[in-house]
Structure formats: structure tokens, C-alpha cells
Design a protein around this motif. Sequence first.
Motif, PDB file in Angstrom:
ATOM      1  N   ALA A 257       0.834  -1.208   0.000  1.00  0.00           N
ATOM      2  CA  ALA A 257       0.000   0.000   0.000  1.00  0.00           C
ATOM      3  C   ALA A 257       0.869   1.259   0.000  1.00  0.00           C
ATOM      4  CB  ALA A 257      -0.925  -0.007   1.218  1.00  0.00           C
ATOM      5  N   ARG A 258       1.966   1.234   0.733  1.00  0.00           N
ATOM      6  CA  ARG A 258       2.857   2.392   0.745  1.00  0.00           C
ATOM      7  C   ARG A 258       3.493   2.601  -0.629  1.00  0.00           C
ATOM      8  NH1 ARG A 258       6.869   2.123   5.768  1.00  0.00           N
ATOM      9  NH2 ARG A 258       7.691   3.952   4.654  1.00  0.00           N
ATOM     10  N   LEU A 259       3.859   1.515  -1.295  1.00  0.00           N
ATOM     11  CA  LEU A 259       4.411   1.643  -2.646  1.00  0.00           C
ATOM     12  C   LEU A 259       3.392   2.273  -3.599  1.00  0.00           C
ATOM     13  CD1 LEU A 259       6.417  -1.674  -3.174  1.00  0.00           C
ATOM     14  CD2 LEU A 259       7.301   0.647  -3.465  1.00  0.00           C
ATOM     15  N   ARG A 260       2.157   1.784  -3.542  1.00  0.00           N
ATOM     16  CA  ARG A 260       1.125   2.340  -4.423  1.00  0.00           C
ATOM     17  C   ARG A 260       0.869   3.802  -4.090  1.00  0.00           C
ATOM     18  NH1 ARG A 260      -1.159  -2.771  -3.395  1.00  0.00           N
ATOM     19  NH2 ARG A 260      -2.511  -1.875  -1.797  1.00  0.00           N
ATOM     20  N   GLY A 261       0.888   4.130  -2.803  1.00  0.00           N
ATOM     21  CA  GLY A 261       0.675   5.521  -2.405  1.00  0.00           C
ATOM     22  C   GLY A 261       1.757   6.454  -2.910  1.00  0.00           C
ATOM     23  N   LEU A 262       2.943   5.906  -3.175  1.00  0.00           N
ATOM     24  CA  LEU A 262       4.043   6.711  -3.700  1.00  0.00           C
ATOM     25  C   LEU A 262       4.073   6.739  -5.228  1.00  0.00           C
ATOM     26  CD1 LEU A 262       6.893   5.674  -1.235  1.00  0.00           C
ATOM     27  CD2 LEU A 262       5.841   7.935  -1.440  1.00  0.00           C
ATOM     28  N   GLY A 263       3.105   6.064  -5.846  1.00  0.00           N
ATOM     29  CA  GLY A 263       3.026   6.123  -7.301  1.00  0.00           C
ATOM     30  C   GLY A 263       3.699   4.972  -8.019  1.00  0.00           C
ATOM     31  N   TRP A 264       4.018   3.893  -7.299  1.00  0.00           N
ATOM     32  CA  TRP A 264       4.640   2.734  -7.925  1.00  0.00           C
ATOM     33  C   TRP A 264       3.584   1.665  -8.188  1.00  0.00           C
ATOM     34  CZ3 TRP A 264       9.814   2.739  -9.191  1.00  0.00           C
ATOM     35  CH2 TRP A 264      10.588   3.763  -8.642  1.00  0.00           C
ATOM     36  N   SER A 265       3.889   0.782  -9.118  1.00  0.00           N
ATOM     37  CA  SER A 265       2.987  -0.336  -9.387  1.00  0.00           C
ATOM     38  C   SER A 265       3.128  -1.371  -8.286  1.00  0.00           C
ATOM     39  CB  SER A 265       3.323  -0.976 -10.740  1.00  0.00           C
ATOM     40  OG  SER A 265       4.595  -1.622 -10.665  1.00  0.00           O
ATOM     41  N   ASP A 266       2.276  -2.393  -8.332  1.00  0.00           N
ATOM     42  CA  ASP A 266       2.351  -3.460  -7.337  1.00  0.00           C
ATOM     43  C   ASP A 266       3.678  -4.210  -7.425  1.00  0.00           C
ATOM     44  OD1 ASP A 266      -0.107  -2.898  -6.290  1.00  0.00           O
ATOM     45  OD2 ASP A 266      -1.182  -4.334  -7.547  1.00  0.00           O
ATOM     46  N   ILE A 267       4.285  -4.207  -8.601  1.00  0.00           N
ATOM     47  CA  ILE A 267       5.560  -4.921  -8.757  1.00  0.00           C
ATOM     48  C   ILE A 267       6.656  -4.193  -8.000  1.00  0.00           C
ATOM     49  CG2 ILE A 267       7.312  -5.665 -10.421  1.00  0.00           C
ATOM     50  CD1 ILE A 267       5.093  -5.954 -12.483  1.00  0.00           C
ATOM     51  N   GLY A 268       6.634  -2.866  -8.010  1.00  0.00           N
ATOM     52  CA  GLY A 268       7.663  -2.107  -7.329  1.00  0.00           C
ATOM     53  C   GLY A 268       8.721  -1.616  -8.291  1.00  0.00           C
ATOM     54  N   PRO A 269       9.807  -1.075  -7.768  1.00  0.00           N
ATOM     55  CA  PRO A 269      10.834  -0.483  -8.625  1.00  0.00           C
ATOM     56  C   PRO A 269      11.690  -1.492  -9.374  1.00  0.00           C
ATOM     57  CG  PRO A 269      11.414  -0.278  -6.314  1.00  0.00           C
ATOM     58  CD  PRO A 269      10.025  -0.814  -6.353  1.00  0.00           C
ATOM     59  N   GLU A 270      11.636  -2.744  -9.015  1.00  0.00           N
ATOM     60  CA  GLU A 270      12.316  -3.839  -9.716  1.00  0.00           C
ATOM     61  C   GLU A 270      13.832  -3.682  -9.771  1.00  0.00           C
ATOM     62  OE1 GLU A 270       9.907  -5.827 -13.048  1.00  0.00           O
ATOM     63  OE2 GLU A 270       9.542  -3.693 -13.314  1.00  0.00           O
TER      64      GLU A 270
END
Length: 826
Positions: A807-820
Motif C-alpha cells: 500500500a505504501r508503494l502504491r501511495g508513492l506512485g509505484w505499481s504493485d511490482i515495485g521499482p524492480e
Amino acid sequence: MARQPQKRRSFFEELKTRRVYRVAAVYVVVAWALLQGADLLLPAFSAPDWVFRALVLVTLAGFPTALILAWIFDLTPEGLERTGTARVHASPLPRLLRRTAVGGLILIVLAASSVAVYRALGVSSEVDTSRVMVFPMVVSGASVVSTVGEDVATMIGHALDGTGPLRWIDGWPLLDAERRDDVRRLTLEEAQALASSRKCGFFVMGRVVMRGDSAQVLVELRDARTGEAVARGESVGRSEDPWRVGLRAVNNLLPFLIPTAVPDVAVGFADRPPAAVARFLLGESSFRRTDFRAAVDEFAAAFQEDPTFAVAAIRGAQAASWEHDVEKARELIDAALGLELLPRDREFAKGVRAYLEADAEAATTHLRAALAADPGMAVAWAQLGEVNRHLTPLEVEAGYDDASFERALATDAGAEHVVYHVLEATIARGDVQQARALLQRFAATDPDPDLAAQIDAMFACLSQGPLNAYGGVWRQAARDRPLELLVGATQLAAGGRQPACAEAMYIALLREDTARDLAWQGRYWGAFVGLNGALVARNQPEAVERLIRAAMRSFEDFGSLLASATIGPTGLTLPTHAPPPPPPAMPADSAMAVVPAVRVPAPTAAAPRAPPARSDPLRESSLLALFAGAAHPALESLGAEEARRELVQNGPDYERVQSSERLWLLAYWATRLGLSADADRVTARLARFIDERQLNNRTYLTVSLDAFRSLGAADTAAAVRSFAGLAPNETRESLAWRLLASLGFERITRAVLALERGDAEVALRLGRGFDGGAAIAHAYFVPLSLQVRRDAATRLGRTAEANQYSARLRGLGWSDIGPETVAQFP
């Protein structure tokens, strides 16, 4: 004769016929009486607040139920019957009232009984009979010094603290201003409630009677559960040292508190010079009132009067640490460590000493040892919070992060000076209600104006939002209090908690900080680094690249771009623009013409950039291009381009480079791009640079490069060995503001390696370190740290925790996958 059709009743007539109105009226009357009775009876049983709240909720929930039952059933002398089948009877209201009243009385009795059971079974597990709250003494007599009652209580508390299992909780900070000025206003009931609120088993109240040249001290030990006096003490002595009389009086209380091996609490203070004790008491008074400079002076004077006064030295070191007087703090804590101390106090002193040396790992180890010996040691919890806030421990265990400050407050009322840090964390979390309550508590401590300015700037984020706060509070703060605004912005950016507010605060500094003092360029650079870090965390690589490229061109270009930016609810927005022209091609015979390890754009020419003017606060912007390019996949081309340019421009011996951080980043990029020969030469230059400048605190940079070069050679085992034991060896200021000092790349790489090895718990501990506000550079690594923690929590079966990171990742504008691919291995 045909029957006339029965007239159909309206809904409201039906309600009246079925007596729903009567039931509603009776229910409201009886419920009101029930709650009034509960409000009177429950406090008599010292019931917790949740019991009354639960009773209110049950009463409210029962109202619609009663109305539904009234619609369906009729209450008759024969009992309940379905509506429509009952005969006509006399009004059942009197019987209904009686039955409802009886039911309400039964509910009250049941509630009171449950509270009594709760008191009998549960409270004993909530209070700690070894915790004793001591309140200031009431003083009477002519020519009395106003702090006598406070001083006597302070000495009693210090004497009790550590005596056997006893733990002193200072009652003074819990009193309001009126009762601090006149403790006679403190009632027995209020004292009992305050002691219970801190889970103390007992509390001490008393009186000091001054008669000429004599002083009489009378003390009472009371049970915090009942308020009853369980022991009394009395002593008479000279009026010039009433604290000594108080210690003799409290000895009479100890047989009740410690039935076996009762010590003499006066022993530790009886033989001390009166002047030393007097200065110590002045130090305690100043420390309570957050006047840390005065506290340092008084504690140091007390220790000078009596070089065996270990408590004075330790307290003086704590106060000096708050004043950032490292040399004085080190002097006092070293002196204390040379004296005989309790094991708990020795571990605590070692923890403070390690903190002063910016050794986060050693400080954490010693402070945890002190807490293992005494979990209620509030000063150790507070100091552990200082370690996590101002240093950068490599691994942070759950429960040992900024919550340490909250533990200190919950454990000891005397820890009021840490409200500032608790308030910082609360605002960063976005908890408006708790922040408002803490603001009142913070204001009551008469805080330092600089700290208050920082907190006001931070709270504007919650109370006004980034757009409104920027237009008012933050623009003005950038002119009047720029450093406090910078620190506040860094705390809001930490962990990616409030990036929009942080960006607006940084922009206010970059636009409005017109002071040209000696620290101006440092503040401007800090705001520039912080702004781009918040944008990296918020997955805005295009904005980062445009800002950095503008700053690399000229200070004026950056200013023009920033002037055209807008502030919105989500943070910074740059105007749309045409793509920049392509850079010129690199000469074919360049040493950089090799196959890179990662895909990068066409190589660029090594056109030297003119040395920037010393008045340009962004003269190191190319350094940030190297750093940010390694921390976000979409900025990789920016970092690789600048690395290639500088490797050509400064080669082959790199003697022109006069920065250990730039040398490290160039060696890192050379390794990442597969340029092993350049990596060797830059690494050798870094070693020479550190040796020539005698920068012994930066040898960790060469060890770190060894680890990354081992990874580049696919030797993971060697890399892990190099990473093991690697820790920053910098000052607190360097850890906060230098790009590499806090080991961001090393931490995140170790976390990924731990996850690959199957050690998810270690990966979690390493990832947690990026949420603190100690290092401005940590914002660049927040996305990958969240991704690593999410994957680690998933492997450990902690689904709820993993969902929080997602949820924190999505709140920062990232996809569910993350920065990879953030911070790829070389």
C-alpha cells in the motif's frame, strides 16, 4: 347485507396502535437512567473508560432492537404475543416500566460486577509494584526556598531508583502549571489517578516543615489501587539540607517495599558534599524544564565538587548530548565509566558513549542490554530513540525504532523532553488528532524556540495542506527559520511519509531562503538533494532529470525552471517542455568505447565543464546525477552518461577529483558499466585520497567498493564477507547530509542478498532502517526498501505487514511490482 371494507390504518397510526411510541419513550428514559447510574457507579470501582463507552454503544444498539420487537410483539399479562393475536388488555405500560427498570438494574449490577472481577483479576497484571511515583513535597515554614519540596522529592526518587527492584517515576512532569507552583492543590485522588496512569504500584506524598534551623519531613507510601496509606516515615534534621532529612524519612518506607535485605537509601548521598548535591538538584530542575545548557553546567559543577558522583556525570552527559556538546558529553561519560556503577547503569553509560562516537551498532547493543536488565528504564528507551533518529543503525528490529520515544514517555513521566521526537513521528504519520494533543503537551514544556519553529512548520502540513502552507507558513519560515524548515522537510520526507509536503517545503527554501550567511549554500544544497529524493521516492524520474540537468547547466537555468514549477496537493509539477537536443557523439577512440554492463544511451563527448563559481550552491549537481542515476531505473541513463563524461574528463589517474564521494561513485559506475581498468584506477585514487587527507573515518568507502567489485565478478561470497561488519564511521552531521555516509547502496544490496539467501528476517531489519529521518539520502532508497520488505514479509507469512508495504508503494506512485531494478548490482 355486505360488510363495509375495513379502513386501512396509516403507518404512523399503526405505530401508535402497536405502542411503538410508548416503548421508544420508556427505552429512552430507562437508558438515560442506566447511563447516569453507570456514570456514578463505575468510577467507584475504578473502571477503565472503555467500560462506560461499551455500555453506551450497547444501549444505542438496543434502541432499534426494542422498536422492532415492539412492532412484532405485544406485552400482555400472559406474556409476549404476536401482534394481531392478542386480546385487548389494559395498558401494559406500568408492567413494562417495572420490567425495563429491573432489566436496567440488572445490567448495572452486571457491569459493576464485571468491573469488580476485572479489578480482581486484571489490575494486578497491569500495575507494577516495583514502580513508585514520587510527588513534590508540600512545604510550610518561614523563608522557604520554593524548590525545597521538589528537591526533597528528587533525592528520594534518585535514592529509590535502582534500590533492589525499585523504579522511580517522577510525578513533577505530570502536574499542570498550577500544581507545580503550589503542590498543595494536588488532591489525593488526583495523585492516585496519575500514579495509576503510569501503572505504578505505589506513590509517595509528604510534607516538609521548616522551623528555624530544623527541618521535619513526613512521608507516606500509598497504594495506587486504593489510595490507602500503607507505610509512613518521619525524620528531623538541619534545615540547610532537608533532602538528607527526607532520605532518612523514606528509609522507614523500605521494609514495606522490600521485605528482605532492606538497604539504607541515604548511603549513596549521605557523605556527599552539600555543595555537590545542591548543584545536582539545580541540574535536575533545569533538565526537567528542558533548559539543557543550564543543566550541563550544574551537573558538571556537581561532579567537579564530588568526582565520585556518577549519577551527576551521567545526567550531565545526557544534557550535553541534547545540546550537541559532544566534547563535554564525552568527558562526563568517560568519567562516569571510570566509577563503580550498577550493571544496568554501566550498559547505559556505554550506550551513551557509543552514541557520542556515532557508533549506532554498539550503542544499540549496550542500550538493549540495559533494557534487558530493566525494561522500565525510560532514559535507555529515550537514548535508543536518539540512536535511531540521529544515527543510522544497519539493522532495526521491530519495536526498537522511533516507537522507543513513545515507550520512554509511557514508562516515565520524566521523559517529557522526548515529546518533540514523538511529535515529529506523529506528524509524519499524518495522525492529526494525536498531533494536536501532543502539541499542547509540547508547548507545556516551554520548548526551545528553534524546536518549536520546526514543529510548527511540520504541523502546517497536516493543518493546512501543502498548497496553503506553502503560500503562508513555509515561505515565511524560509526567510526567518530556514534551517528549522529544512530539518522539518527532511523528517516529513523520511520513509516517503509526506512527500508532497516535503517537496513544497524544499521549494520554499530554494525560492525564498534569501539569507546569505555562512550556512546558506549548505542549506540550499540540502534542499536540492532533499527535493530530488522526495521526487525519486514518489516515482517522478522525469522531474528529477530535468532539475538535475538544469542545475548542471547553470544556477540560473535551475532557478528559471524552478520559478516555472507549480505546487499542488500532490507536490511539485514542472511545466511541459520540448525534449532536449541530443548530446554530441563520443570520439570513436575513447577508452569508454566498450560494451556496457547495462543498456545506456549513446556515449557523450567529454566536453569539460568550466569549474563552477564558489557562489554556486549547486556546483556539485553532477555528483547528484551519479547518485540518483544509481537509485532509480529511469535515471540510469543520466547516471551512466555523467559517469562516462567524468571518467574521460578526469582520467587516467583521476588526480583532479578532490572528493571521496565522487571517486566512490565513479568507481561504482565504472564497475557497473564493465570498465574494470577504470574501476581499478579510480579505486586506487580513492585509497590515495583518503590516505593523503588522513580521512580515517572514510576507509569504509574502499571496503564497500571491494564488496561491489566482488559482486561485479559474480563472487557473492566475497561480497558478503566485505559487507559483514561494514558500518559508517562518520559524525552525526555527516550521516545526516552526506550522500554516501549512511551506506544506502550497501544496506539495500545486503537486504537483497539476505532475501536471496532465504534470510527474510535480516532483510526486514535492514529495510526498516530507511524509514528514519537521520539521513536525507535515505529517501532515494525507500521504494526498493519497501519492495524488499514486502517480499520478506510475504516469505515469513506476515500477510498484513506485506500488504502495508504494498500500500505504501502504491501511495508513492509505484505499481504493485515495485521499482524492480533500482540500485542494480554492478
